[in-house]
Motif scaffolding. Structure first.
Motif, PDB file in Angstrom:
ATOM      1  N   GLU A   1      30.091  27.200   3.113  1.00 26.17           N
ATOM      2  CA  GLU A   1      29.072  28.242   3.280  1.00 26.17           C
ATOM      3  C   GLU A   1      29.143  29.259   2.142  1.00 26.17           C
ATOM      4  OE1 GLU A   1      29.819  29.792   7.195  1.00 26.17           O
ATOM      5  OE2 GLU A   1      28.903  28.061   8.173  1.00 26.17           O
ATOM      6  N   GLU A   2      30.357  29.638   1.758  1.00 26.22           N
ATOM      7  CA  GLU A   2      30.537  30.570   0.634  1.00 26.22           C
ATOM      8  C   GLU A   2      30.024  29.950  -0.664  1.00 26.22           C
ATOM      9  OE1 GLU A   2      31.588  33.788   0.219  1.00 26.22           O
ATOM     10  OE2 GLU A   2      31.343  33.844   2.388  1.00 26.22           O
ATOM     11  N   LYS A   3      30.343  28.696  -0.883  1.00 25.27           N
ATOM     12  CA  LYS A   3      29.884  28.003  -2.087  1.00 25.27           C
ATOM     13  C   LYS A   3      28.364  27.959  -2.117  1.00 25.27           C
ATOM     14  CE  LYS A   3      30.238  23.555  -4.444  1.00 25.27           C
ATOM     15  NZ  LYS A   3      30.826  22.206  -4.394  1.00 25.27           N
ATOM     16  N   ARG A   4      27.760  27.682  -0.985  1.00 23.49           N
ATOM     17  CA  ARG A   4      26.298  27.625  -0.896  1.00 23.49           C
ATOM     18  C   ARG A   4      25.681  28.988  -1.198  1.00 23.49           C
ATOM     19  NH1 ARG A   4      21.938  24.369  -0.825  1.00 23.49           N
ATOM     20  NH2 ARG A   4      20.388  24.998   0.692  1.00 23.49           N
ATOM     21  N   LYS A   5      26.288  30.059  -0.683  1.00 22.24           N
ATOM     22  CA  LYS A   5      25.779  31.413  -0.949  1.00 22.24           C
ATOM     23  C   LYS A   5      25.833  31.728  -2.441  1.00 22.24           C
ATOM     24  CE  LYS A   5      26.996  33.524   3.454  1.00 22.24           C
ATOM     25  NZ  LYS A   5      27.890  34.483   4.125  1.00 22.24           N
ATOM     26  N   ILE A   6      26.929  31.348  -3.068  1.00 18.51           N
ATOM     27  CA  ILE A   6      27.073  31.590  -4.511  1.00 18.51           C
ATOM     28  C   ILE A   6      26.031  30.789  -5.282  1.00 18.51           C
ATOM     29  CG2 ILE A   6      28.598  31.205  -6.495  1.00 18.51           C
ATOM     30  CD1 ILE A   6      30.953  31.883  -4.584  1.00 18.51           C
ATOM     31  N   GLN A   7      25.857  29.531  -4.901  1.00 13.15           N
ATOM     32  CA  GLN A   7      24.869  28.691  -5.577  1.00 13.15           C
ATOM     33  C   GLN A   7      23.463  29.246  -5.407  1.00 13.15           C
ATOM     34  OE1 GLN A   7      25.676  24.866  -3.792  1.00 13.15           O
ATOM     35  NE2 GLN A   7      26.983  24.236  -5.499  1.00 13.15           N
ATOM     36  N   MET A   8      23.159  29.763  -4.246  1.00 15.21           N
ATOM     37  CA  MET A   8      21.823  30.306  -3.994  1.00 15.21           C
ATOM     38  C   MET A   8      21.588  31.596  -4.776  1.00 15.21           C
ATOM     39  SD  MET A   8      21.358  29.401   0.063  1.00 15.21           S
ATOM     40  CE  MET A   8      20.138  30.655   0.285  1.00 15.21           C
ATOM     41  N   SER A   9      22.655  32.301  -5.099  1.00 14.34           N
ATOM     42  CA  SER A   9      22.495  33.568  -5.811  1.00 14.34           C
ATOM     43  C   SER A   9      22.288  33.382  -7.319  1.00 14.34           C
ATOM     44  CB  SER A   9      23.706  34.473  -5.567  1.00 14.34           C
ATOM     45  OG  SER A   9      24.856  33.928  -6.177  1.00 14.34           O
TER      46      SER A   9
ATOM     47  N   MET B   1      13.248  31.990   0.588  1.00 13.33           N
ATOM     48  CA  MET B   1      13.802  32.488  -0.658  1.00 13.33           C
ATOM     49  C   MET B   1      12.968  32.083  -1.884  1.00 13.33           C
ATOM     50  SD  MET B   1      17.900  32.255  -0.224  1.00 13.33           S
ATOM     51  CE  MET B   1      18.079  33.272  -1.663  1.00 13.33           C
TER      52      MET B   1
ATOM     53  N   ARG C   1      33.711  27.207   6.258  1.00 17.69           N
ATOM     54  CA  ARG C   1      33.539  28.550   5.673  1.00 17.69           C
ATOM     55  C   ARG C   1      33.474  28.474   4.148  1.00 17.69           C
ATOM     56  NH1 ARG C   1      37.114  30.076   9.848  1.00 17.69           N
ATOM     57  NH2 ARG C   1      38.889  29.945   8.454  1.00 17.69           N
TER      58      ARG C   1
ATOM     59  N   ILE D   1      16.356  24.916  -1.732  1.00 21.65           N
ATOM     60  CA  ILE D   1      16.292  26.353  -1.470  1.00 21.65           C
ATOM     61  C   ILE D   1      15.440  26.580  -0.223  1.00 21.65           C
ATOM     62  CG2 ILE D   1      15.578  28.605  -2.389  1.00 21.65           C
ATOM     63  CD1 ILE D   1      15.970  27.397  -5.199  1.00 21.65           C
TER      64      ILE D   1
END
Length: 175
Positions: free
Chosen positions: A151-159, A173, A148, A169
């Motif tokens: 996954e959160e770290k990846r979401k932040i990095q993608m944003s 996206m 988890r 990427i």
């Protein structure tokens, strides 16, 4: 499989319970209590909880053993069966400990998270008494927590533009 028997032909389900219910419970419990077995605590908790729910809710309409005259006594018989199983497998446990363990299984059978914690507490008890390591009992939960977090770290990095390499990427996206 146990859930399928709750919705299939009632006669087939009752025959299955009469022949395999106690054996299934005994084998799942043996796997969970085996010190060299380290994975699947969540799945085993769900199976054991489901086994207790089945007998507690009276879904078994046949006696589980020759000494059970009335199927309404199946829950009491299962509790006695488990007590004897635990006494035999873990002679260092006292009768009061076994009683609390079994009451917990019956009480928490519809709360999978609570059931899992109760089962883990029991496993910690027996492993500490035998001098075995208990760290692996928390391994599955730690892996899920790390997944988890990743996954959160990846979401932040993608944003944030520019943090990820362009080929990291997802295509949907990219501009």
């Amino acid at each position: 499989m146990l859930r399928k028997f709750q919705t299939c032909d009632p006669q087939a389900a009752q025959t299955f319970y009469q022949v395999y219910y106690l054996e299934t419970m005994q084998h799942i419990f043996a796997v969970v209590a085996e010190c060299s077995h380290t994975s699947g605590l969540t799945a085993h908790s769900q199976i054991l909880a489901n086994l207790f729910v089945i007998v507690e809710q009276g879904l078994i309409k046949v006696p589980l053993a020759a000494e059970v005259q009335d199927p309404a006594q199946n829950l009491l018989y299962v509790q006695q069966f488990m007590a004897n199983l635990l006494k035999t497998a873990f002679p260092h446990l006292q009768d009061n400990q076994i009683k609390v363990i079994i009451e917990g299984f019956v009480t928490l059978d519809q709360d999978i998270a609570g059931f899992k914690e109760h089962l883990r507490d029991f496993l910690v008890q027996i492993r500490e008494a035998t001098g075995n390591d208990t760290a692996d009992l928390y391994l599955e939960d730690r892996e899920q927590t790390l997944k988890r977090a990743a996954e959160e770290k990846r979401k932040i990095q993608m944003s944030v533009p520019g943090i990820l390499n362009p080929h990291e990427i997802p295509e949907d996206m990219q501009d």
